[in-house]
Design a protein around this motif. Sequence first.
Motif, short mmCIF file in Angstrom:
data_model
loop_
_atom_site.label_atom_id
_atom_site.label_comp_id
_atom_site.label_asym_id
_atom_site.label_seq_id
_atom_site.Cartn_x
_atom_site.Cartn_y
_atom_site.Cartn_z
N VAL A 192 0.82 -1.22 0.00
CA VAL A 192 0.00 0.00 0.00
C VAL A 192 0.85 1.26 0.00
N GLY A 193 2.14 1.14 0.33
CA GLY A 193 3.04 2.30 0.30
C GLY A 193 3.08 3.04 1.62
N PRO A 194 4.16 3.84 1.85
CA PRO A 194 4.32 4.56 3.14
C PRO A 194 3.17 5.50 3.44
N GLU A 195 2.52 6.08 2.40
CA GLU A 195 1.46 7.04 2.65
C GLU A 195 0.23 6.38 3.28
N ARG A 196 -0.10 5.19 2.81
CA ARG A 196 -1.29 4.50 3.32
C ARG A 196 -0.97 3.56 4.47
N ALA A 197 0.29 3.23 4.68
CA ALA A 197 0.66 2.21 5.65
C ALA A 197 0.25 2.59 7.07
N ALA A 198 0.39 3.87 7.43
CA ALA A 198 0.01 4.30 8.79
C ALA A 198 -1.47 4.06 9.04
N ALA A 199 -2.31 4.30 8.02
CA ALA A 199 -3.74 4.07 8.17
C ALA A 199 -4.04 2.58 8.34
N VAL A 200 -3.27 1.74 7.62
CA VAL A 200 -3.45 0.30 7.75
C VAL A 200 -3.10 -0.15 9.17
N VAL A 201 -2.01 0.37 9.73
CA VAL A 201 -1.61 0.04 11.10
C VAL A 201 -2.72 0.44 12.07
#
Length: 882
Positions: free
Chosen positions: A690-699
């Motif tokens: 998903v990439g660094p931009e979306r990764a925080a939201a996934v976490v």
Amino acid sequence: MVSNRTLQLMSRLFTAALYLAISLIAFVIDFPFYPVPVALLIIAVTTALAYSGHVKLGFAIMTILLIPALLYVYKYAALGVLLLILILLILIRVFDWLGVGVGMLAWEFSIMPNPLYVLSVPLILTSPSLTIGVTKRVTPLKSLITFLILYIPTLLLLNANNAVTPWFGYVSMSLSPLQSLTAGSIMTALGSMDVGLYGLSQAISRVFTWASTYVLPPIMALAAYIAYVVSSKLRSHDNKVVRFLAPAVGTMIAYALMTYLLFYMNPYFGLYQGIDVNTLMQGLLPALVISLVILPLIMHFRLVEIKFEQEEKQSMIALERGYQLILNKDELKSLANEWDSVIGLDDIKNEIETSVITPLKDVKLSQKYGLMPIHGVLLFGPPGVGKTMLARAIAGRLGWTTIIMNLGELLSKYYGESENRLTELFKVARNYAPSVIIIDEFDAIGKARTRYVSDDVTPRLLNILLSEMDGITKSNENILVIGTTNQPDLLDPALLRPGRFDKVIYVPPPNEETRARMFEAMLKDKPIQGPIDYAKLAKMTDRFTGADIMNVVRTAVLESLKEGKPITQGKLEEIINRYKPSLTYDLLEKYEAFRLQYSRLRTYGKAQVGIPEVTWNDVGDLEEVKEVINKYVVATMQRRDILEKLGIEPIHGILLFGPPGVGKTLVAKATANMLKANFIELNGAELARVGPERAAAVVKDVFNMARDNAPAIIFIDEIDSVAPPRDSPTGSVWSNVIAQLLTEMDGLRGLNNVIVIAATNRPWFIDPALLRPGRFDKVIYIPPPNRDARREIIKIHIRNAEVEEGVIDWVAEVTEGYSGADLAALVREAKMRALDRVLSGDNKVRITREDFEYALSKVRPSLSRELLSQYEDFVRRVNLMV
């Protein structure tokens, strides 16, 4: 038990019997004009048309053929006869056939010779009870109105013939049929016919007396209405005997009231001049017989026929409107039978039975305990797992009217038509309540409104749906909406809140045990030869849905028919090997995540699909690690009350590190299974996708999912790829992810009953902020297995196989530097060598030292001395637990 189809046949027989009686009395007793063979032919045609459902046509034919007979009887009032015939045709056109039929029968009895004429009034007063539960077209006074409309002209015609007859009195007519229907005989019979205007005008002054015109009809109407009201009240009683006797009680009360009123009023109004009160007294016994014996059967058959008429008519309308309407009790029973056909969902069925079906069926019990009935159930899960079958089974178990929406027919190309159809569907549900609405592929109209940017019909349908469901809940109507979907993530959040869909239930794919039961159920009564190993078939069909298994069995049956041979184990295995399962691992992971996110049932499961049931018995050695896990993790999850009393802060996370293949992931899985906790995996590959931009939201989503499904374990494999030091080049890119991870592990919301277990091969590449207490409270080094540990690991992988004596100890001794994964590969290679020997003709199925020597030449140790030194240096440097 008599089926509905049999009752429908019996109701048609009742209709035929009613019109057989009408035509028989008319053409044989009251107006015997035609020769007997002709009269019998007319009677047969009328009866046949009534039985086939063409009641009005048969009545019209009978009425027209009565014209010469009536002219023959009332020969001095031809104009009155034609008026009477016109009235008959208008009655059958405007009124329901039942009201006209009963009124006609009572009219015929009223002009019959003694003693049959006494049946006319009891028949009229019992007829209102026939209308209980019938459509609004059949009013309780229609048969009474029919009788009066026919009887008054008859009195006029009789008086025009100078045969003055009192109301409900005996009419004496000595008539006989013509011997033949020749022109001469007919002209002779009708030769003295007169228009009868003068006779009718004289008859009016004799018939329309004050008593007979203004007193008797209102009294009869009042009695008929009372019969209807009393019968209706008693028909709704809980006691079956009371319900059965309702028509009799209503009729006798009405008859007694009418007789009393007439006797009471007779001295004051001189009713003897226009009403034969003695005839009414003679009718008491016939009224009792009719109401007790004949009326209950007539009413039952009539209600069955009316129900079938309504069902057929409404079903045709439903098909035109794009939905299926199931009213028939037999069809609802067949839906209920599907409940037992839903295999392997016992927990879900128990939950539905307890929280949905029982409160809706047992209203008194729900009210006693203050339970609010559920009006919405959403079933979601992969395709082919039985969601639609379960929805239909729920409707069948309730026994309610079922409406199955066809979304393809609901959606129209015309503006506003789809909205009108959806509104009408809920209107039909209210008219036929209690009812169940089943909406398959619910996401087609329940998709989130934010997904549309133009004036699309779906958001408008969704608004109507929300409004209708709110109306059902607010009014507490007996309507249940069941939706099924494969894509719950597409649904509008407004649908998923309690009050609309109170139950959101995940329907999982069948597990191994369930698949075995499915094969057994589907192969029952099929032509089978030899034993069938259902357990083996279940193992071979991993990731098969119920629909897939049904397809396998169907294919086996078709090929069996084609070849003329029974189904065998080999044939089933051959067919299974041809097909790929419809559920991929990616799809199962997706739905397991949906389960954790949307299902409101706190159930145990694993988000990582394909993991076997791992226990501590599958983990060789590592006794110290097991002790730490049992002491800290189990205490945190299962004994929180003691921790609170001692003021001990629950552990938030454990970091497992060590060389590759030493069992870090295995320990995490065994911990989850031991605690019966949801196991949610967060891996670097998913975040990288998903990439660094979306990764925080996934976490953030993963931690929220774990909190919602506590107790839960979040397993982060290869955490060094997710949280590298932020001062490194890679760490600067993933800094948002690291910050989100730190926030979640010790943020304001906390991790109630959620533990993070992370694993890594490179602990020195993890951001130092994660290693402090309060985040990863325990950082545990899992070393490569020593000799004793290697022995235990080999025993685990070689269990259930025969091994040469002393071989396991020897292998454990010579495998220095082998990890647990290496040892698993080594055992596998030795087993394959033994398999080659067996296939070559060796009858000894046993693993020997030579097999392991061959395996050792193929599988080399993956752990070097330099690598192990790195881990030991790290342990000494950070002073961690070994």
